[in-house]
Scaffold this active site. Structure first.
Site, PDB file in Angstrom:
ATOM      1  N   ASP A 119     -11.113   3.220 -12.116  1.00 58.34           N
ATOM      2  CA  ASP A 119     -10.150   2.580 -11.216  1.00 58.34           C
ATOM      3  C   ASP A 119      -9.350   1.591 -12.052  1.00 58.34           C
ATOM      4  O   ASP A 119      -9.608   1.413 -13.248  1.00 58.34           O
ATOM      5  CB  ASP A 119     -10.900   1.880 -10.066  1.00 58.34           C
ATOM      6  N   ARG A 134      -7.518  11.015   1.927  1.00 60.90           N
ATOM      7  CA  ARG A 134      -7.443   9.744   2.636  1.00 60.90           C
ATOM      8  C   ARG A 134      -6.936   9.961   4.063  1.00 60.90           C
ATOM      9  O   ARG A 134      -7.365   9.276   4.996  1.00 60.90           O
ATOM     10  CB  ARG A 134      -6.515   8.766   1.894  1.00 60.90           C
ATOM     11  N   HIS A 139     -14.046  -0.874   0.572  1.00 67.84           N
ATOM     12  CA  HIS A 139     -12.944   0.044   0.859  1.00 67.84           C
ATOM     13  C   HIS A 139     -13.553   1.323   1.431  1.00 67.84           C
ATOM     14  O   HIS A 139     -13.543   2.381   0.789  1.00 67.84           O
ATOM     15  CB  HIS A 139     -12.148   0.339  -0.415  1.00 67.84           C
ATOM     16  N   MET A 165      -4.655  -6.195  -7.759  1.00 62.05           N
ATOM     17  CA  MET A 165      -3.654  -7.117  -7.252  1.00 62.05           C
ATOM     18  C   MET A 165      -4.225  -8.528  -7.178  1.00 62.05           C
ATOM     19  O   MET A 165      -5.336  -8.733  -6.674  1.00 62.05           O
ATOM     20  CB  MET A 165      -3.178  -6.664  -5.866  1.00 62.05           C
ATOM     21  N   GLN A 201     -11.690   4.841   1.552  1.00 64.40           N
ATOM     22  CA  GLN A 201     -11.517   5.464   0.241  1.00 64.40           C
ATOM     23  C   GLN A 201     -12.768   6.236  -0.163  1.00 64.40           C
ATOM     24  O   GLN A 201     -12.689   7.359  -0.666  1.00 64.40           O
ATOM     25  CB  GLN A 201     -11.205   4.412  -0.830  1.00 64.40           C
ATOM     26  N   CYS A 260      -8.878   6.477  -7.551  1.00 64.16           N
ATOM     27  CA  CYS A 260      -8.308   6.233  -6.223  1.00 64.16           C
ATOM     28  C   CYS A 260      -6.813   5.957  -6.252  1.00 64.16           C
ATOM     29  O   CYS A 260      -6.182   5.893  -5.196  1.00 64.16           O
ATOM     30  CB  CYS A 260      -9.061   5.098  -5.523  1.00 64.16           C
ATOM     31  N   LEU A 261      -6.234   5.771  -7.446  1.00 68.42           N
ATOM     32  CA  LEU A 261      -4.801   5.541  -7.621  1.00 68.42           C
ATOM     33  C   LEU A 261      -4.374   4.171  -7.040  1.00 68.42           C
ATOM     34  O   LEU A 261      -5.045   3.665  -6.155  1.00 68.42           O
ATOM     35  CB  LEU A 261      -3.974   6.667  -6.996  1.00 68.42           C
ATOM     36  N   SER A 298       0.829  -1.198   0.000  1.00 64.95           N
ATOM     37  CA  SER A 298       0.000   0.000   0.000  1.00 64.95           C
ATOM     38  C   SER A 298       0.865   1.251   0.000  1.00 64.95           C
ATOM     39  O   SER A 298       1.976   1.241   0.534  1.00 64.95           O
ATOM     40  CB  SER A 298      -0.895   0.010   1.240  1.00 64.95           C
ATOM     41  N   THR A 299       0.352   2.317  -0.597  1.00 58.89           N
ATOM     42  CA  THR A 299       0.992   3.624  -0.515  1.00 58.89           C
ATOM     43  C   THR A 299       0.124   4.577   0.293  1.00 58.89           C
ATOM     44  O   THR A 299       0.452   4.946   1.416  1.00 58.89           O
ATOM     45  CB  THR A 299       1.243   4.219  -1.919  1.00 58.89           C
ATOM     46  N   ARG A 300      -1.030   4.986  -0.282  1.00 57.69           N
ATOM     47  CA  ARG A 300      -1.890   5.964   0.358  1.00 57.69           C
ATOM     48  C   ARG A 300      -2.430   5.475   1.699  1.00 57.69           C
ATOM     49  O   ARG A 300      -2.464   6.227   2.674  1.00 57.69           O
ATOM     50  CB  ARG A 300      -3.056   6.339  -0.574  1.00 57.69           C
ATOM     51  N   THR A 301      -2.868   4.211   1.759  1.00 59.48           N
ATOM     52  CA  THR A 301      -3.473   3.704   2.986  1.00 59.48           C
ATOM     53  C   THR A 301      -2.462   3.658   4.122  1.00 59.48           C
ATOM     54  O   THR A 301      -2.765   4.027   5.259  1.00 59.48           O
ATOM     55  CB  THR A 301      -4.064   2.299   2.747  1.00 59.48           C
TER      56      THR A 301
END
Length: 359
Positions: free
Chosen positions: A273, A342, A167, A278, A170, A315-316, A89-92
């Protein structure tokens, strides 16, 4: 004292003013009756969702316009949040760790290679052990049953940071972003939900967890949804039922399409999206064929007769086949504002579900 009690007549706007469509109807009292866990926003009322957004807006204003680097009351002081991430994860991750710090708490990152989650120890056992040592769990998992199992056997609140069906944090960020944009365009709106009422969102892409959460949440907040995905990628019946039930409470509309040009007709917001999530890498070639013609572009919006001031959300992370650079990096795109939000909605969620009750 709750920080929201300091808001007099209006919710502060993202530009630091107290007008800008902020409205006068507040929903902070709805935060007193939230469910213990946040598994999906379908478990939350429109008023509770609005209350969380109001809280997020307030925290963003205090941090960005008044220089409040940390919450002065430290509602998570002495508390630890276990961050269980079975997916990268990045943003989360950034949002959750900085949110815990802002509120005075400690974030304990537990990656898939750090603990025995579901490998040499059952989820039930892991939930009982971890929850005995932390004050809350923020979990990014795979199957929906993993998040519900964690919640069932945890002795502390569990917040869904992503699963295959939902999610929620988000979509809270998406709603906050929509309010920031359209609140300024509707200065006479009487509160957050009044800003949402009558807007139309067009989803053009995969029928995935973000789509499920979007269509189950937006209509009950007053936003109509045009859901567009290729044949063979349907929205499950139970999600459709949630969408229809929510729409009935607000007179919003829920429509389904397979032609993106038709779907963006009258849209105020166009969203897409990733087409390959994944774990779906083996399906990429087939999905690229199935989603041909789904790339969001200015031409699509023009042909479909989207509203003249439509905005774009994602959402990237984004891939070029999903949206053209011309849209993604244009003034219509609010993707980076959406990503930043976020953090603020995660702060609001942590504060509401895990914060000391006296704060």
């Amino acid at each position: 004292m709750s920080p929201l009690s300091n808001i007099k007549q209006n919710v502060v706007a993202s530009d630091g003013s107290t007008g800008a469509g902020a409205g006068r109807q507040l929903h902070s009292s709805a935060l007193k009756s939230l469910p213990r866990d946040m598994i999906a926003l379908s478990d939350y009322s429109a008023e509770q969702i609005a209350g969380l957004i109001e809280s997020a807006v307030y925290f963003k204003h205090k941090a960005k316009h008044e220089g409040q680097a940390f919450h002065p009351d430290q509602p998570l002081k002495g508390k630890t949040i276990g961050l269980i991430f079975s997916k990268r994860s990045t943003r989360t991750r950034v949002a959750s760790e900085t949110s815990a710090a802002y509120l005075g708490g400690h974030a304990l990152f537990l990656g898939k290679d750090d603990i025995q989650l579901g490998v040499n120890e059952t989820l039930r056992d892991s939930a009982q052990v971890i929850s005995s040592m932390v004050d809350g769990i923020f979990a990014r998992v795979g199957p929906h049953r993993d998040i519900t199992t964690l919640a069932k056997y945890s002795s502390v609140p569990v917040i869904n940071a992503l699963c295959e069906e939902n999610h929620p944090t988000q979509i809270l960020a998406d709603l906050m972003t929509i309010w920031e944009v359209f609140g300024k365009r509707r200065p006479n709106a009487n509160g957050i939900l009044d800003v949402f009422r009558g807007l139309r969102l067009a989803w053009v892409g995969d029928a995935n967890n973000i789509a499920f959460e979007t269509i189950a949440t937006m209509p009950k907040c007053g936003i109509s949804v045009n859901m567009c995905s290729p044949a063979g990628y349907p929205i499950p019946e139970y999600v459709r039922n949630l969408a229809e039930a929510g729409a009935k409470t607000t007179d919003a509309q829920v429509k389904y399409f397979s032609d993106p040009i038709e779907a963006v007709n009258g849209a105020d917001i166009i969203v897409t999206d990733t087409w390959v999530s994944m774990g779906q890498e083996d399906e990429k070639a087939q999905r690229m064929r199935d989603f041909e013609g789904y790339q969001v572009s200015k031409e699509m919006a023009q042909k479909g007769n989207a509203n003249k001031d439509w905005i774009f959300m994602h959402c990237l992370p984004r891939k070029p086949e999903e949206v053209t650079d011309e849209v993604f990096y244009s003034d219509r795109s609010v993707v980076f504002q959406e990503a930043e939000n976020r953090k603020w909605t995660t702060i609001a969620t942590f504060n509401a579900l895990l914060g000391n009750k006296s704060n």
